[in-house]
Design a protein around this motif. Structure first.
Motif, PDB file in Angstrom:
ATOM      1  N   GLU A 114       0.865  -1.185   0.000  1.00  0.00           N
ATOM      2  CA  GLU A 114       0.000   0.000   0.000  1.00  0.00           C
ATOM      3  C   GLU A 114       0.896   1.227   0.000  1.00  0.00           C
ATOM      4  O   GLU A 114       1.741   1.391   0.877  1.00  0.00           O
ATOM      5  CB  GLU A 114      -0.913   0.025   1.225  1.00  0.00           C
ATOM      6  N   PHE A 115       0.703   2.076  -0.987  1.00  0.00           N
ATOM      7  CA  PHE A 115       1.605   3.226  -1.171  1.00  0.00           C
ATOM      8  C   PHE A 115       0.861   4.406  -1.767  1.00  0.00           C
ATOM      9  O   PHE A 115      -0.201   4.248  -2.378  1.00  0.00           O
ATOM     10  CB  PHE A 115       2.772   2.823  -2.086  1.00  0.00           C
ATOM     11  N   MET A 116       1.417   5.584  -1.553  1.00  0.00           N
ATOM     12  CA  MET A 116       0.843   6.797  -2.130  1.00  0.00           C
ATOM     13  C   MET A 116       0.801   6.654  -3.648  1.00  0.00           C
ATOM     14  O   MET A 116       1.781   6.250  -4.262  1.00  0.00           O
ATOM     15  CB  MET A 116       1.670   8.021  -1.721  1.00  0.00           C
ATOM     16  N   SER A 117      -0.351   6.981  -4.222  1.00  0.00           N
ATOM     17  CA  SER A 117      -0.555   6.718  -5.642  1.00  0.00           C
ATOM     18  C   SER A 117      -1.126   7.948  -6.335  1.00  0.00           C
ATOM     19  O   SER A 117      -2.248   8.374  -6.028  1.00  0.00           O
ATOM     20  CB  SER A 117      -1.514   5.538  -5.812  1.00  0.00           C
ATOM     21  N   MET A 118      -0.366   8.496  -7.278  1.00  0.00           N
ATOM     22  CA  MET A 118      -0.836   9.666  -8.021  1.00  0.00           C
ATOM     23  C   MET A 118      -2.094   9.341  -8.811  1.00  0.00           C
ATOM     24  O   MET A 118      -2.991  10.167  -8.910  1.00  0.00           O
ATOM     25  CB  MET A 118       0.256  10.187  -8.955  1.00  0.00           C
ATOM     26  N   GLU A 119      -2.172   8.151  -9.389  1.00  0.00           N
ATOM     27  CA  GLU A 119      -3.359   7.820 -10.187  1.00  0.00           C
ATOM     28  C   GLU A 119      -4.597   7.682  -9.331  1.00  0.00           C
ATOM     29  O   GLU A 119      -5.712   7.785  -9.835  1.00  0.00           O
ATOM     30  CB  GLU A 119      -3.116   6.571 -11.033  1.00  0.00           C
ATOM     31  N   HIS A 120      -4.447   7.469  -8.040  1.00  0.00           N
ATOM     32  CA  HIS A 120      -5.588   7.442  -7.127  1.00  0.00           C
ATOM     33  C   HIS A 120      -5.835   8.816  -6.505  1.00  0.00           C
ATOM     34  O   HIS A 120      -6.964   9.135  -6.152  1.00  0.00           O
ATOM     35  CB  HIS A 120      -5.372   6.390  -6.041  1.00  0.00           C
ATOM     36  N   PRO A 152      -8.241  11.321  -9.085  1.00  0.00           N
ATOM     37  CA  PRO A 152      -9.710  11.250  -9.041  1.00  0.00           C
ATOM     38  C   PRO A 152     -10.277  11.540  -7.653  1.00  0.00           C
ATOM     39  O   PRO A 152     -11.405  12.019  -7.535  1.00  0.00           O
ATOM     40  CB  PRO A 152     -10.026   9.818  -9.490  1.00  0.00           C
ATOM     41  N   THR A 153      -9.500  11.257  -6.614  1.00  0.00           N
ATOM     42  CA  THR A 153      -9.977  11.564  -5.265  1.00  0.00           C
ATOM     43  C   THR A 153     -10.115  13.068  -5.084  1.00  0.00           C
ATOM     44  O   THR A 153     -11.099  13.552  -4.519  1.00  0.00           O
ATOM     45  CB  THR A 153      -9.017  10.978  -4.203  1.00  0.00           C
ATOM     46  N   LEU A 154      -9.117  13.824  -5.577  1.00  0.00           N
ATOM     47  CA  LEU A 154      -9.168  15.277  -5.463  1.00  0.00           C
ATOM     48  C   LEU A 154     -10.065  15.902  -6.532  1.00  0.00           C
ATOM     49  O   LEU A 154     -10.562  17.009  -6.355  1.00  0.00           O
ATOM     50  CB  LEU A 154      -7.756  15.872  -5.600  1.00  0.00           C
ATOM     51  N   GLY A 155     -10.185  15.225  -7.671  1.00  0.00           N
ATOM     52  CA  GLY A 155     -10.926  15.803  -8.788  1.00  0.00           C
ATOM     53  C   GLY A 155     -10.103  16.818  -9.553  1.00  0.00           C
ATOM     54  O   GLY A 155     -10.643  17.648 -10.280  1.00  0.00           O
ATOM     55  N   ARG A 156      -8.800  16.774  -9.390  1.00  0.00           N
ATOM     56  CA  ARG A 156      -7.895  17.672 -10.110  1.00  0.00           C
ATOM     57  C   ARG A 156      -6.489  17.050 -10.125  1.00  0.00           C
ATOM     58  O   ARG A 156      -6.234  16.083  -9.392  1.00  0.00           O
ATOM     59  CB  ARG A 156      -7.880  19.073  -9.510  1.00  0.00           C
ATOM     60  N   ILE A 157      -5.599  17.618 -10.931  1.00  0.00           N
ATOM     61  CA  ILE A 157      -4.287  16.999 -11.087  1.00  0.00           C
ATOM     62  C   ILE A 157      -3.207  17.642 -10.233  1.00  0.00           C
ATOM     63  O   ILE A 157      -2.113  17.102 -10.126  1.00  0.00           O
ATOM     64  CB  ILE A 157      -3.838  16.971 -12.568  1.00  0.00           C
ATOM     65  N   PHE A 158      -3.490  18.785  -9.628  1.00  0.00           N
ATOM     66  CA  PHE A 158      -2.480  19.460  -8.814  1.00  0.00           C
ATOM     67  C   PHE A 158      -2.922  19.496  -7.354  1.00  0.00           C
ATOM     68  O   PHE A 158      -3.832  20.258  -7.011  1.00  0.00           O
ATOM     69  CB  PHE A 158      -2.233  20.892  -9.308  1.00  0.00           C
ATOM     70  N   PRO A 159      -2.297  18.699  -6.488  1.00  0.00           N
ATOM     71  CA  PRO A 159      -2.640  18.789  -5.071  1.00  0.00           C
ATOM     72  C   PRO A 159      -2.192  20.127  -4.495  1.00  0.00           C
ATOM     73  O   PRO A 159      -1.194  20.700  -4.943  1.00  0.00           O
ATOM     74  CB  PRO A 159      -1.880  17.624  -4.438  1.00  0.00           C
ATOM     75  N   SER A 213       6.212  26.505  -1.964  1.00  0.00           N
ATOM     76  CA  SER A 213       6.876  26.457  -3.268  1.00  0.00           C
ATOM     77  C   SER A 213       6.152  27.386  -4.242  1.00  0.00           C
ATOM     78  O   SER A 213       4.947  27.603  -4.122  1.00  0.00           O
ATOM     79  CB  SER A 213       6.905  25.028  -3.811  1.00  0.00           C
ATOM     80  N   PRO A 214       6.887  27.884  -5.229  1.00  0.00           N
ATOM     81  CA  PRO A 214       6.258  28.809  -6.179  1.00  0.00           C
ATOM     82  C   PRO A 214       5.478  28.100  -7.295  1.00  0.00           C
ATOM     83  O   PRO A 214       4.722  28.733  -8.005  1.00  0.00           O
ATOM     84  CB  PRO A 214       7.456  29.556  -6.770  1.00  0.00           C
ATOM     85  N   GLY A 215       5.672  26.780  -7.424  1.00  0.00           N
ATOM     86  CA  GLY A 215       5.066  26.094  -8.563  1.00  0.00           C
ATOM     87  C   GLY A 215       3.984  25.117  -8.163  1.00  0.00           C
ATOM     88  O   GLY A 215       3.626  24.988  -7.002  1.00  0.00           O
ATOM     89  N   ARG A 216       3.451  24.447  -9.167  1.00  0.00           N
ATOM     90  CA  ARG A 216       2.470  23.402  -8.952  1.00  0.00           C
ATOM     91  C   ARG A 216       3.189  22.085  -8.709  1.00  0.00           C
ATOM     92  O   ARG A 216       4.348  21.917  -9.087  1.00  0.00           O
ATOM     93  CB  ARG A 216       1.562  23.277 -10.178  1.00  0.00           C
ATOM     94  N   HIS A 217       2.463  21.142  -8.120  1.00  0.00           N
ATOM     95  CA  HIS A 217       3.039  19.836  -7.814  1.00  0.00           C
ATOM     96  C   HIS A 217       2.505  18.814  -8.805  1.00  0.00           C
ATOM     97  O   HIS A 217       1.315  18.507  -8.817  1.00  0.00           O
ATOM     98  CB  HIS A 217       2.714  19.449  -6.372  1.00  0.00           C
ATOM     99  N   ASP A 218       3.395  18.299  -9.611  1.00  0.00           N
ATOM    100  CA  ASP A 218       3.025  17.407 -10.701  1.00  0.00           C
ATOM    101  C   ASP A 218       2.572  16.046 -10.195  1.00  0.00           C
ATOM    102  O   ASP A 218       3.164  15.486  -9.276  1.00  0.00           O
ATOM    103  CB  ASP A 218       4.229  17.222 -11.631  1.00  0.00           C
ATOM    104  N   THR A 219       1.512  15.525 -10.803  1.00  0.00           N
ATOM    105  CA  THR A 219       1.082  14.153 -10.517  1.00  0.00           C
ATOM    106  C   THR A 219       1.039  13.320 -11.792  1.00  0.00           C
ATOM    107  O   THR A 219       0.521  12.213 -11.790  1.00  0.00           O
ATOM    108  CB  THR A 219      -0.324  14.133  -9.872  1.00  0.00           C
ATOM    109  N   LEU A 220       1.558  13.860 -12.890  1.00  0.00           N
ATOM    110  CA  LEU A 220       1.445  13.180 -14.177  1.00  0.00           C
ATOM    111  C   LEU A 220       2.751  12.549 -14.662  1.00  0.00           C
ATOM    112  O   LEU A 220       2.735  11.483 -15.266  1.00  0.00           O
ATOM    113  CB  LEU A 220       0.947  14.155 -15.252  1.00  0.00           C
TER     114      LEU A 220
END
Ligand SMILES: [Zn+2]
Length: 115
Positions: free
Chosen positions: A47-53, A56-63, A85-92
């Protein structure tokens, strides 16, 4: 007493065990370098942190700060509490790996986040 400070050398990784309720702060002291991050359940490394999960949980791609980051079993594993941080956090984009550097022309092993 302030918490211990651990330096993550460039192109290397560090692991830290956290108990429920504990926090980790990641400070980028050298500009805009990406810091790839993994989180695994200590009870079950399957069980691990998963960007692909997370997406959809957040309903967006940038936490953003305030978001719960979930596992491949859709359970919260980290709370994203603050963000300076000044930027967005990538999940892709996948974390860099030796194969990526091979495609970029490296013929010898290249240090990378995945390893
Ligand atoms: Zn990397």
């Amino acid at each position: 007493m302030p918490p211990p400070l651990n330096t993550i050398p460039a192109r290397r990784g560090k692991a830290t065990r956290l108990n429920a309720g504990e926090a980790i702060r990641i400070i980028n002291t050298h500009g805009a370098q990406v810091v790839d991050t993994w989180a695994f359940s200590a009870d079950d490394m399957g069980e691990f942190m998963s960007m692909e999960h997370i997406r959809p949980t957040l309903g967006r791609i940038f936490p953003t700060a305030g978001d719960a980051l979930v596992t491949n079993r859709r359970r919260p594993i980290l709370m994203f509490e603050e963000d300076s941080s000044p930027g967005r956090h990538d999940t892709l984009i996948a974390a860099c790996d030796d194969y990526r550097y091979g495609l970029l022309g490296c013929t010898d092993y290249h240090e990378n986040c995945t390893d």
